[in-house]
Scaffold this motif. Structure first.
Motif, PDB file in Angstrom:
ATOM      1  N   TYR A  66       0.993  -1.101  -0.019  1.00 45.96           N
ATOM      2  CA  TYR A  66       0.061  -0.211   0.014  1.00 45.96           C
ATOM      3  C   TYR A  66       0.798   1.419  -0.050  1.00 45.96           C
ATOM      4  CZ  TYR A  66      -3.966  -2.902   1.412  1.00 45.96           C
ATOM      5  OH  TYR A  66      -4.829  -3.761   1.489  1.00 45.96           O
ATOM      6  N   ILE A  71      -1.158   5.163  -1.244  1.00 46.68           N
ATOM      7  CA  ILE A  71      -2.517   5.511  -0.792  1.00 46.68           C
ATOM      8  C   ILE A  71      -2.202   5.929   0.755  1.00 46.68           C
ATOM      9  CG2 ILE A  71      -4.853   4.454  -0.460  1.00 46.68           C
ATOM     10  CD1 ILE A  71      -3.944   2.136  -2.498  1.00 46.68           C
ATOM     11  N   THR A  72      -1.530   4.966   1.376  1.00 48.01           N
ATOM     12  CA  THR A  72      -1.233   5.434   2.891  1.00 48.01           C
ATOM     13  C   THR A  72      -0.774   6.661   3.261  1.00 48.01           C
ATOM     14  OG1 THR A  72      -0.360   3.124   2.986  1.00 48.01           O
ATOM     15  CG2 THR A  72      -0.108   4.561   4.920  1.00 48.01           C
ATOM     16  N   LYS A 122     -19.529   2.269   3.313  1.00 42.90           N
ATOM     17  CA  LYS A 122     -17.999   2.937   3.397  1.00 42.90           C
ATOM     18  C   LYS A 122     -18.095   4.363   3.115  1.00 42.90           C
ATOM     19  CE  LYS A 122     -15.364  -1.523   3.179  1.00 42.90           C
ATOM     20  NZ  LYS A 122     -16.271  -2.268   3.073  1.00 42.90           N
ATOM     21  N   GLU A 124     -16.844   7.189   0.968  1.00 45.10           N
ATOM     22  CA  GLU A 124     -16.053   7.410  -0.415  1.00 45.10           C
ATOM     23  C   GLU A 124     -15.795   8.818  -0.863  1.00 45.10           C
ATOM     24  OE1 GLU A 124     -16.377   4.407  -3.393  1.00 45.10           O
ATOM     25  OE2 GLU A 124     -17.861   3.167  -2.453  1.00 45.10           O
ATOM     26  N   TYR A 143      -4.803  11.119  -2.783  1.00 46.42           N
ATOM     27  CA  TYR A 143      -4.609   9.443  -3.086  1.00 46.42           C
ATOM     28  C   TYR A 143      -5.030   9.078  -4.514  1.00 46.42           C
ATOM     29  CZ  TYR A 143      -9.673   8.476  -2.457  1.00 46.42           C
ATOM     30  OH  TYR A 143     -11.050   8.133  -2.367  1.00 46.42           O
ATOM     31  N   VAL A 145      -6.981   7.470  -7.556  1.00 46.29           N
ATOM     32  CA  VAL A 145      -8.259   6.627  -7.537  1.00 46.29           C
ATOM     33  C   VAL A 145      -8.292   6.703  -9.312  1.00 46.29           C
ATOM     34  CG1 VAL A 145     -10.799   6.715  -7.632  1.00 46.29           C
ATOM     35  CG2 VAL A 145      -9.586   7.790  -5.706  1.00 46.29           C
ATOM     36  N   ASP A 187     -12.369   6.779   9.569  1.00 48.72           N
ATOM     37  CA  ASP A 187     -13.367   6.835   8.622  1.00 48.72           C
ATOM     38  C   ASP A 187     -14.815   7.746   9.357  1.00 48.72           C
ATOM     39  OD1 ASP A 187     -13.701   4.016   6.757  1.00 48.72           O
ATOM     40  OD2 ASP A 187     -15.275   5.692   6.677  1.00 48.72           O
ATOM     41  N   LYS A 195     -10.576   4.162   1.534  1.00 47.54           N
ATOM     42  CA  LYS A 195      -9.473   3.615   1.107  1.00 47.54           C
ATOM     43  C   LYS A 195      -8.092   4.047   1.562  1.00 47.54           C
ATOM     44  CE  LYS A 195      -8.108   1.858  -3.556  1.00 47.54           C
ATOM     45  NZ  LYS A 195      -7.785   2.458  -4.991  1.00 47.54           N
ATOM     46  N   THR A 198      -8.467   2.477   5.573  1.00 55.03           N
ATOM     47  CA  THR A 198      -7.907   1.316   5.809  1.00 55.03           C
ATOM     48  C   THR A 198      -6.586   0.964   5.748  1.00 55.03           C
ATOM     49  OG1 THR A 198      -8.922   0.977   3.647  1.00 55.03           O
ATOM     50  CG2 THR A 198      -9.988  -0.273   5.421  1.00 55.03           C
ATOM     51  N   THR A 199      -5.743   1.691   4.696  1.00 55.82           N
ATOM     52  CA  THR A 199      -4.578   1.332   4.532  1.00 55.82           C
ATOM     53  C   THR A 199      -3.476   2.101   5.544  1.00 55.82           C
ATOM     54  OG1 THR A 199      -4.371   3.365   2.831  1.00 55.82           O
ATOM     55  CG2 THR A 199      -4.537   1.023   1.997  1.00 55.82           C
TER      56      THR A 199
END
Lengths: 277, 133
Positions: A66, A71-72, A122, A124, A143, A145, A187, A195, A198-199
């Motif tokens: 990740y 993304i992180t 979730k 988004e 990030y 997409v 979140d 995304k 979670t990462t």
């Protein structure tokens, strides 16, 4: 039972635990504790030691991928790690004074909560209007997409920070990554796209678990005879899981697993209530 | 060499690659050490009976201290070799934090140098603070 049979059966069990943890998104360590205590009748303290190691192994393995994809959010992770590591150390301290049956019941409760969280709706949407503190701490980021960079901003930084401390305490007390609580903080409270949350949560699990793992190692909770099959089995299972996830969307599987895990959790609570730990 | 210490050389992207590489190397090294120790352990003790894990006895000094683990591993005691792998695994995320500190120093990001130092101090306190109880 000989050591060879014990190791091979535990290796297979840990492989399934890793696979299950990866497909449901619960993480590698969570399934290890009921596996060791309910199936192998191992003392919950050894199980906690082994679960921490499983969490570190799977989160570090997944985080490496990740992080490379960008993304992180490393700054956000680092800032919140202050909260989770302080919490983890406190959790490891409280653990000494907590009866094992209480720990088992708490674990069951967190397990049900975590299973419910994997089925949630979730987030988004990327926030375009963040808080002042978020900008000051350089937490706003972007990030990818579908190859396009999307900017996002954060709010409720202090609220998220305090929730992370709780996540850290739970992680240190029960020996799990408590990814579900971390995601809840990011979140739901800080409004980060899932995304990223979670990462970043996965990225933080390794450090959080390590902060309490060093205490548990010194307390003698980590037995090499258990650690050996658990680390290798869970890593193998998580790896298979990540390969499977790129090819299928396990929505139905996820629901079935979460129901199964809820039953396991109820058994943990019941056994804890009956003072079987 | 000069290039390594310049700010331009280390963009955020490179730091991410470095951190990612570090994590995977740590996990792989730990797995290899655990696997070798484990294979030897099964070879030597595979036919023996399983210790009674139902009762918590705790591990001896040979498995709970740096010096104990290193001493045993250098004598090729198989259980201590596994424990050495466990140590490498626990060290991996801690080294990742140290790695980020290095990156923030190169970026001259004072705020994050400070934040990373706090995290490192908490972990060091956890290791050496004598809180095992």
């Amino acid at each position: 039972m000989t050591i060879l049979t014990f190791t091979l059966i535990l290796l297979a069990g840990a492989y399934l635990a890793g696979l299950l943890g990866s497909l449901t998104g619960l993480g590698g360590g969570v399934v290890v504790i009921p596996l060791l205590t309910l199936v192998f009748h191992v003392d919950i303290r050894y199980a906690i030691g082994a679960a921490l190691l499983a969490s570190i192994a799977t989160s570090s393995g997944a985080a490496s991928a990740y992080v490379k994809e960008g993304i992180t959010n490393i700054r956000l992770g680092m800032f919140l790690e202050i909260a989770t590591t302080i919490g983890a150390v406190m959790g490891a301290l409280i653990a000494v004074y907590t009866p094992t049956n209480t720990i088992a019941m708490l674990f069951g409760g967190i397990l049900i909560f975590s299973a419910a969280m994997t089925l949630r709706k979730k987030n988004e949407v990327a926030l375009t209007q963040g808080s002042r503190l978020s900008a000051l701490l350089k937490l706003d980021n972007n990030y990818p997409v579908n190859g396009v960079k999307v900017d996002y901003k954060l709010k409720n930084v202090l609220g998220g920070f305090s929730m992370m401390t709780v996540a850290g305490v739970v992680s240190g007390l029960l020996g799990i990554g408590s990814g579900a609580l971390k995601v809840l903080a990011m979140d739901t409270t800080m409004k980060i796209p899932f995304k990223v949350s979670t990462t970043t949560s996965n990225f933080m699990i390794g450090v959080t678990a390590a902060a309490s793992a060093v205490v548990y190692l010194q307390r003698g909770y980590m037995d090499p005879g258990i650690a050996f099959p658990v680390i290798l089995g869970v890593l193998g299972g998580a790896f298979t899981g990540s390969k499977l996830l790129t090819r299928m969307n396990p929505k139905v599987l996820r629901i079935i697993f979460c129901v199964a895990i809820t039953f396991v959790a109820i058994e943990m609570i019941y056994n804890g209530y009956q003072h079987k730990f | 060499m000069k290039k390594i210490f310049s700010k331009v050389f280390w963009a955020d992207k490179d730091v991410e690659q470095l951190v990612g590489q570090m994590l995977i190397t740590g996990v792989l090294t730990a797995s290899i050490v655990v696997l070798s120790g484990g294979a030897l352990y099964l070879w030597q003790h595979g036919k023996g009976g399983v210790p009674d894990y139902r009762v918590f006895a705790g591990e001896g000094v040979g498995f709970t201290t740096f010096s104990g683990i290193f001493k045993g591993a250098f004598k090729f005691n198989t259980r201590e070799i596994i424990q050495l792998g466990v140590l490498v695994l626990i060290a991996t995320p801690i080294l990742r934090v140290a790695c980020s500190l290095f990156a923030f120093i190169l970026e001259r990001d004072k705020l994050y140098i400070f934040i990373t130092m706090i995290v490192l101090c908490i972990i060091l306190f956890s290791i050496f603070g004598g809180i095992k109880g």
